[in-house]
Motif scaffolding. Structure first.
Motif, mmCIF file in Angstrom:
data_model
loop_
_atom_site.group_PDB
_atom_site.id
_atom_site.type_symbol
_atom_site.label_atom_id
_atom_site.label_comp_id
_atom_site.label_asym_id
_atom_site.label_seq_id
_atom_site.Cartn_x
_atom_site.Cartn_y
_atom_site.Cartn_z
ATOM 1 N N ILE A 184 154.580 13.617 7.954
ATOM 2 C CA ILE A 184 154.296 15.085 8.190
ATOM 3 C C ILE A 184 155.267 15.389 9.631
ATOM 4 C CG2 ILE A 184 152.787 16.458 9.782
ATOM 5 C CD1 ILE A 184 150.498 15.129 8.146
ATOM 6 N N ILE A 185 155.744 14.709 10.334
ATOM 7 C CA ILE A 185 156.758 14.919 11.337
ATOM 8 C C ILE A 185 158.101 15.218 11.033
ATOM 9 C CG2 ILE A 185 157.898 14.261 13.424
ATOM 10 C CD1 ILE A 185 155.122 12.833 14.245
ATOM 11 N N LYS A 186 158.605 14.606 9.793
ATOM 12 C CA LYS A 186 159.780 14.646 9.386
ATOM 13 C C LYS A 186 159.854 16.071 8.567
ATOM 14 C CE LYS A 186 161.480 9.943 8.679
ATOM 15 N NZ LYS A 186 161.877 9.064 7.849
ATOM 16 N N VAL A 187 158.621 16.367 7.907
ATOM 17 C CA VAL A 187 158.735 17.369 6.851
ATOM 18 C C VAL A 187 158.278 18.793 7.915
ATOM 19 C CG1 VAL A 187 157.419 18.808 5.019
ATOM 20 C CG2 VAL A 187 157.950 16.209 5.020
ATOM 21 N N TYR A 238 157.486 23.288 14.100
ATOM 22 C CA TYR A 238 156.532 23.268 14.956
ATOM 23 C C TYR A 238 157.606 22.305 16.097
ATOM 24 C CZ TYR A 238 152.805 24.945 12.350
ATOM 25 O OH TYR A 238 152.059 25.347 11.556
ATOM 26 N N SER A 239 158.416 22.970 16.830
ATOM 27 C CA SER A 239 159.136 22.385 17.904
ATOM 28 C C SER A 239 158.494 21.345 18.824
ATOM 29 C CB SER A 239 160.034 23.407 18.386
ATOM 30 O OG SER A 239 159.213 24.124 19.409
ATOM 31 N N THR A 240 157.086 21.796 19.247
ATOM 32 C CA THR A 240 156.362 20.961 20.277
ATOM 33 C C THR A 240 155.842 19.556 19.595
ATOM 34 O OG1 THR A 240 154.654 22.467 20.081
ATOM 35 C CG2 THR A 240 156.380 22.740 21.764
ATOM 36 N N LEU A 241 155.862 19.678 18.331
ATOM 37 C CA LEU A 241 154.964 18.765 17.655
ATOM 38 C C LEU A 241 155.299 17.050 17.757
ATOM 39 C CD1 LEU A 241 152.524 17.944 15.568
ATOM 40 C CD2 LEU A 241 154.352 18.084 13.620
ATOM 41 N N ARG A 242 156.577 16.807 17.847
ATOM 42 C CA ARG A 242 157.076 15.893 18.036
ATOM 43 C C ARG A 242 156.855 15.172 19.566
ATOM 44 N NH1 ARG A 242 160.789 12.149 15.483
ATOM 45 N NH2 ARG A 242 161.042 13.669 13.875
ATOM 46 N N PRO A 243 157.221 15.929 20.590
ATOM 47 C CA PRO A 243 156.841 15.450 21.859
ATOM 48 C C PRO A 243 155.526 15.503 22.427
ATOM 49 C CG PRO A 243 157.888 17.639 21.901
ATOM 50 C CD PRO A 243 158.152 17.133 20.471
ATOM 51 N N ARG A 244 154.504 16.153 21.606
ATOM 52 C CA ARG A 244 153.223 16.094 22.054
ATOM 53 C C ARG A 244 152.538 15.078 21.076
ATOM 54 N NH1 ARG A 244 150.680 21.698 19.989
ATOM 55 N NH2 ARG A 244 148.918 20.393 20.389
ATOM 56 N N VAL A 245 152.906 14.666 19.944
ATOM 57 C CA VAL A 245 152.359 13.277 19.438
ATOM 58 C C VAL A 245 152.814 11.975 20.326
ATOM 59 C CG1 VAL A 245 152.633 11.978 17.434
ATOM 60 C CG2 VAL A 245 152.076 14.531 17.209
ATOM 61 N N THR A 246 154.185 12.132 20.597
ATOM 62 C CA THR A 246 154.863 11.020 21.381
ATOM 63 C C THR A 246 154.053 10.852 22.625
ATOM 64 O OG1 THR A 246 157.030 11.335 20.472
ATOM 65 C CG2 THR A 246 156.669 9.841 22.373
#
Length: 483
Positions: A341-344, A349-357
């Motif tokens: 989901i993060i790759k696709v 959603y630019s903030t998706l990866r840092p929030r999940v990390t």
């Protein structure tokens, strides 16, 4: 030009030569034949130009009847003064009259005669009001000012709650109601508001076929009967490949969220829900971008939840160890879905990866969390990419192992799982040794000291015991020191 030759007629039904000669004679001008001919050709060219332009206006107006407005528009475009006295509001009435001794028929438009005295004596029409604009504050920071244009508070309270936009509680009582009213009036108000049915402005209508499809798929997915395993696979395959399911996406996501919330102790149901999410993500005909915010809590719950499946007390028992591995397998599946989901959708959603990390790192460093949460956090950080491993995970491994693993209450079996998982994550960074040099001669004491300083004694010794320790250390210190 011969004097006896006849001036050629035009392609139209009228003779431009005769018309121009008649107009010139009425004005007292004597035109030569050649001048009348040239002038008649120019007049006919201008008429054709006007008609062609008017036909363009007619076609753009989606009409097949040429009107006087088309002619007027054409005259304006050609910078010619328009004709006055013709109106499209009433149809033109032609009358015929006989002219001359030969009885030639002449058609003319009958104009309405208006008496001048009657026109003077009739009443004048009312003068229209001039348009004016005024401005006033409707509300300032949610507070309505007391200006003449705004209604009074007493007038607002006298209106029904639906008209004034008041918020009603679940019991039907108005939040904005005046508390100073007596109890009897408030009870009557509650009764009337309970009887009032508020319908939504927009209603999502599903066809009977979609409702039947959703009910059948949900029934098969939550079924525990072994006979329906084939139907379950068919339902998942339908969710993955069938088009036309976009209207059911929010219902399926809500169904998955409810099952994960209520069935955290059922491993089979949790695995099925992850398969449903995977099928929806793989369906190329479904646009899932608006629903990513609803899918992420479902995946992170199964990845970082304290307990999924039955509670295991004694992990020295082999049977309990197998059950723990089944629980960890669900977290592995959730980590794979999180990576996909993060790759696709990471670009949308630019903030998706840092929030999940940030969420994964917070769960990893929490010493009160069980092994399942730490295992899921490790897998999630691993699937976030090599940059996250180098910048986020490696910098916190030493503190995490000392404060969470060693000083915690985890058994040796759990520590072994976390240790092997950590080494596998570091192995994903390894750089292959291009020179055929023995490992012992390359890993000197200085490098071992740097390794212990970064990861601690336990993790450093575990890495040095691996057969590919040299490649792991090269990947760990790649770009920092020469190994």
């Amino acid at each position: 030009m011969e004097t006896g030759s006849k001036i050629p007629l035009s392609h139209s039904l009228w003779s431009p030569h005769d018309t121009v000669k008649d107009v010139a004679e009425s004005l007292g001008i004597a035109l030569p034949e050649e001048a009348a001919k040239n002038l008649a050709m120019d007049v006919e060219y201008r008429i054709h130009e006007i008609l062609e332009t008017a036909i363009k206006f007619m076609r753009h107006s989606k009409r097949k009847l040429l009107m006087t407005t088309d002619i007027n528009h054409a005259l304006k475009v050609l910078n010619i003064e328009p004709l006055y006295g013709y109106d499209n509001s009433q149809p033109l009435v032609f009358k015929e009259a006989l002219v001359g001794a030969g009885g030639q028929t002449l058609y003319y438009i009958d104009d309405n005669e208006i008496e001048f005295e009657k026109l003077i004596n009739q009443e004048l029409p009312k003068v229209p009001r001039q348009a004016t604009f005024t401005a006033h504050w409707l509300a300032i920071e949610g507070v309505q000012p007391m200006v003449p244009q705004n209604p009074l508070p007493s007038e607002i309270k006298s209106l029904p709650p639906i008209l004034r936009g008041a918020t009603s509680s679940m019991l039907g009582s108005d939040i904005l109601a005046d508390e100073s009213k007596d109890s009897e009036s408030s009870k009557e108000k509650k009764v009337t508001e309970k009887e009032t049915e508020v319908k939504p402005l927009v209603k999502h209508v599903l066809s009977k076929e979609l409702k039947l499809y959703f009910d059948k798929v949900v029934e098969v997915l939550i079924s525990t009967e072994s006979e329906k395993e084939i139907l379950k696979n068919a339902a998942l395959n339908s969710l993955k490949n069938d088009p036309g399911l976009h209207q059911l996406v929010p219902y399926f996501i809500q169904f998955v969220a409810e099952q994960i919330t209520n069935q955290l102790r059922n491993i089979e149901v949790l695995s099925t829900m992850l398969e449903v999410i995977s099928a929806l993500v793989d369906n190329k005909t479904i646009f899932l971008d608006p629903y990513v915010h609803a899918l992420m809590p479902c995946i992170l719950t199964l990845l970082l939840a304290k307990r999924i499946g039955p509670v295991l007390k004694d992990l020295d028992d082999i049977e309990n160890q197998e059950l723990l591995k089944n629980q960890l397998a669900v977290r592995e599946f959730a980590a794979i879905l999180l990576e996909h989901i993060i790759k696709v959708y990471g670009s949308s959603y630019s903030t998706l990866r840092p929030r999940v990390t940030r969420t994964l790192l917070r769960a990893l460093l929490d010493s009160l969390k069980p092994i399942g949460t730490h295992y899921g956090a490790l897998l999630g950080l691993k699937n976030m990419g090599n940059e996250v491993i180098k910048l986020v995970l490696i910098g916190n491994l030493k503190v995490w192992w000392k404060s969470v693993v060693e000083d915690g209450t985890k058994s040796e079996f759990e520590k072994g799982i976390l240790l092997s998982t950590t080494i596998d994550i570091l192995r994903s960074l390894k750089v292959t040794n291009e020179d055929d040099i023995s490992i012992d001669s390359e890993i000197n004491n200085e490098i071992k000291d740097k390794l212990k300083d970064r990861l601690g004694d336990k993790l450093s010794n575990a890495i040095l015991e691996q057969d590919d320790a040299y490649e792991i250390i090269r990947g760990l210190f790649f770009g920092e020191i020469v190994v």
